[in-house]
Design a protein around this motif. Sequence first.
Motif, short mmCIF file in Angstrom:
data_model
loop_
_atom_site.label_atom_id
_atom_site.label_comp_id
_atom_site.label_asym_id
_atom_site.label_seq_id
_atom_site.Cartn_x
_atom_site.Cartn_y
_atom_site.Cartn_z
N ASN A 108 -7.43 6.51 4.51
CA ASN A 108 -6.00 6.42 4.84
C ASN A 108 -5.49 4.98 4.79
OD1 ASN A 108 -5.92 9.15 5.16
ND2 ASN A 108 -6.17 9.09 7.38
N MET A 109 -6.32 4.06 5.25
CA MET A 109 -5.90 2.64 5.20
C MET A 109 -5.74 2.19 3.76
SD MET A 109 -7.57 0.14 8.03
CE MET A 109 -9.18 0.33 7.37
N ARG A 110 -6.71 2.63 2.92
CA ARG A 110 -6.66 2.24 1.50
C ARG A 110 -5.37 2.78 0.87
NH1 ARG A 110 -11.71 3.90 0.49
NH2 ARG A 110 -11.05 5.75 -0.61
N ILE A 111 -5.07 4.04 1.15
CA ILE A 111 -3.88 4.67 0.57
C ILE A 111 -2.63 3.95 1.04
CG2 ILE A 111 -2.47 6.79 0.63
CD1 ILE A 111 -5.20 8.34 0.74
N SER A 112 -2.54 3.62 2.33
CA SER A 112 -1.31 3.01 2.82
C SER A 112 -1.13 1.59 2.28
CB SER A 112 -1.20 3.08 4.34
OG SER A 112 -2.08 2.18 4.92
N VAL A 113 -2.22 0.86 2.06
CA VAL A 113 -2.09 -0.48 1.47
C VAL A 113 -1.65 -0.37 0.00
CG1 VAL A 113 -3.37 -2.56 0.77
CG2 VAL A 113 -3.73 -1.59 3.05
N LYS A 114 -2.22 0.61 -0.71
CA LYS A 114 -1.89 0.78 -2.14
C LYS A 114 -0.44 1.20 -2.34
CE LYS A 114 -5.08 2.79 -4.79
NZ LYS A 114 -6.17 3.75 -5.04
N LYS A 115 0.13 1.85 -1.29
CA LYS A 115 1.51 2.31 -1.41
C LYS A 115 2.53 1.19 -1.26
CE LYS A 115 1.51 7.05 0.37
NZ LYS A 115 1.50 7.73 1.67
N VAL A 116 2.10 0.03 -0.74
CA VAL A 116 3.05 -1.05 -0.45
C VAL A 116 3.68 -1.56 -1.74
CG1 VAL A 116 3.27 -3.42 0.44
CG2 VAL A 116 1.79 -1.77 1.61
N LYS A 117 5.01 -1.58 -1.73
CA LYS A 117 5.72 -2.12 -2.91
C LYS A 117 6.62 -3.26 -2.43
CE LYS A 117 5.49 1.39 -6.33
NZ LYS A 117 4.78 2.49 -5.63
N ILE A 118 6.52 -4.41 -3.06
CA ILE A 118 7.35 -5.56 -2.63
C ILE A 118 8.23 -6.01 -3.79
CG2 ILE A 118 7.27 -7.96 -1.81
CD1 ILE A 118 4.60 -7.15 -0.39
#
Length: 156
Positions: free
Chosen positions: A146-156
């Motif tokens: 879940n941590m991996r998924i939430s970091v990968k979702k970050v868009k800046i």
Amino acid sequence: MISVIMGSKSDLETVSEAIDVLKEYGARYEVKVLSAHRTPKELARYVETAHQRGVKVFIAAAGGAAALAGVVASHTNFPVIGIPIETKSLKGLDSLLSTVQMPAGIPVASMAIGKPGAKNSALFALEILGICDKKIASKLNAHKRNMRISVKKVKI
Ligand code: RP5
């Protein structure tokens, strides 16, 4: 069973980060306020009898001249994880050094200062129990995923 000990009720705000993780994982735990300096005899008695209640890992949180984790470790052969509490005077550096600088022969696994350390103390305790507990191990896998998924979702 995980034992969570804090040196003072004033540590609870930090330690509750660890307790929240244990609740989330449905882990068995007990919580105690016991101090290496203020209640040394009660602390020794508690640690020495903890195995009778099924305790396998200790988490010990203290601030300042933080002897707690080390003293717990001196009374048990189960793993002891230390949480150095952040202090006003020295920002927890005092707690960190007193928790981590153990003499050879009495190990304490010190976490980071304050709330991140508290959270990690619970995860580390679960990792230790997860070696022999498939349910805990699979929850820990899900946590990392879940941590991996939430970091990968970050868009800046
Ligand atoms: C330590 O002394 C406790 O773990 C706490 O972090 C610190 C201060 O305790 P109180 O004076 O707030 O009770 O033993």
